[in-house]
Design a protein around this motif. Structure first.
Motif: not given
Length: 357
Positions: A270-281
């Motif tokens: 998911i981190r590899e695919i997603w091109t925008g900011p990532l919030i992780v809970n």
């Protein structure tokens, strides 16, 4: 790194700590947020970003009793002093739009819940008189699907009018959007069922329509990949979320917010695919473990941009300071999470008020 500023769309956040959305069931029977909510959120405005408790975008979308809404003028007006209190305290706040779908009950809102397919969730739902078995939802027609997209749009527009800095579309934890994603709750044979692309379609259409209405840089979306809460079963989360995120990437959303419900391999994907900011809970719904600074540091090292803290924010209104300075964290009183009233809501003191000296 956790305490560095961060640029999120057009917003300058004071740190990378996010207050996660948490249901507190303090609203009135008509969906008005509690008058104490202004103080509750302002007390926690040192977070770089606050994501509000889940807010019903329609009466039919109400999942549990005493959930606030954003579908009429009175509700919109009631949110204005709350957002203003956060801004006055230097904070930023997004409204989480939470449509329950089949997670609802006629005894709660007087309406039959909607769903991707006419399949009841296994288990029970909380009501003021006890717990109720889930009912079979009405299978949404294509026309009704389009109607619910406009419901999300209207609530998002009201959120901006009420002073929120943006909205988070709730696609996690077994609510309506995940009901379209999950195999066991979506058995449709039309363009909204079957393939990964079809089951992702509703989420993408909601995000697209809301972005067109208020601007993509003011729209976040939350998922719990592979999560089981509320009787979900995504048989191929890696393939499903690969398809879903590739479809969402071109929108330029403010952020993707995920719970740590999938395996490390899938989360890395998911981190590899997603091109925008990532919030992780870094939390699993129902877990007895609370997110702490070591969880945050682990995820920042893995490529998370912001970290969402939930239950510790309930009992530590000054959580950012306590994390930064290594101060002891107050444990929350679980009995007051959903009890209503001000006890366990606005009466947790900051460190300076509680320290023994």
């Amino acid at each position: 790194m956790l305490f560095e500023t961060y640029k999120l769309g057009s917003l300058e956040l004071s740190n990378r700590v996010v207050m996660a959305p948490m249901t507190r069931v303090r609203a009135s029977e008509t969906g008005l947020p509690s008058e104490s909510a202004a103080l509750y959120y302002a007390q926690r405005a040192s977070a770089g970003l606050i994501v509000s408790e889940g807010i019903s975008p329609s009466k039919q979308g109400q999942s549990e009793p005493n959930i606030p809404g954003l579908y009429n003028d009175e509700q919109e007006a009631a949110w204005r002093p709350i957002t203003q209190s956060v801004h006055d305290a230097g904070g930023r706040i997004f409204a989480q739009l939470m449509h329950g779908g089949r997670v609802g009950h006629p005894e709660i809102n007087g309406m039959q819940p909607l769903g991707a397919s006419p399949i009841a969730a296994q288990g029970t739902i909380f009501n003021s008189g006890g717990r109720l078995a889930f009912v079979t939802p009405v299978e949404m027609t294509v026309e009704q699907i389009q109607e619910q997209i406009t419901v999300f749009v209207a609530a998002a527009e009201r959120a901006i009018a009420a002073g929120f800095d943006g909205v988070e579309i709730h696609g996690a934890n077994g609510y309506l959007i995940q009901q379209f994603l999950s195999d066991n709750s979506n058995q449709r044979t039309d363009q909204y069922g079957g393939s990964h692309e079809n089951r992702a379609r509703f989420a993408v259409e909601v995000a697209t329509a809301v972005s067109a209405a208020i601007g993509a840089d003011r729209v976040g979306i939350r998922f719990s990949p592979g999560g089981k809460f509320h009787d979900m079963n995504e048989s191929d989360p890696e393939g499903l979320y690969t398809t879903l995120l590739n479809a969402l990437n071109p929108l330029g959303l403010a952020y993707l917010h995920i719970l740590e419900t999938a395996s490390d391999d899938i989360n890395d994907r998911i981190r590899e695919i997603w091109t925008g900011p990532l919030i992780v809970n870094p939390a699993i719904v129902g877990s007895a473990d609370f997110v702490n600074k070591s969880n945050a540091d682990r995820w920042l090292a893995r490529g998370g941009d912001l970290i969402a803290f939930g239950r510790y924010f309930i009992s530590n209104p000054d959580l950012v300071r306590r994390l930064r300075d290594g101060l002891e964290l107050t444990m929350p009183d679980l009995d007051t999470f959903y009890s209503g009233g001000d006890k366990g809501y606005i009466d947790y003191p900051e460190w300076s008020d509680s320290a023994v000296g």
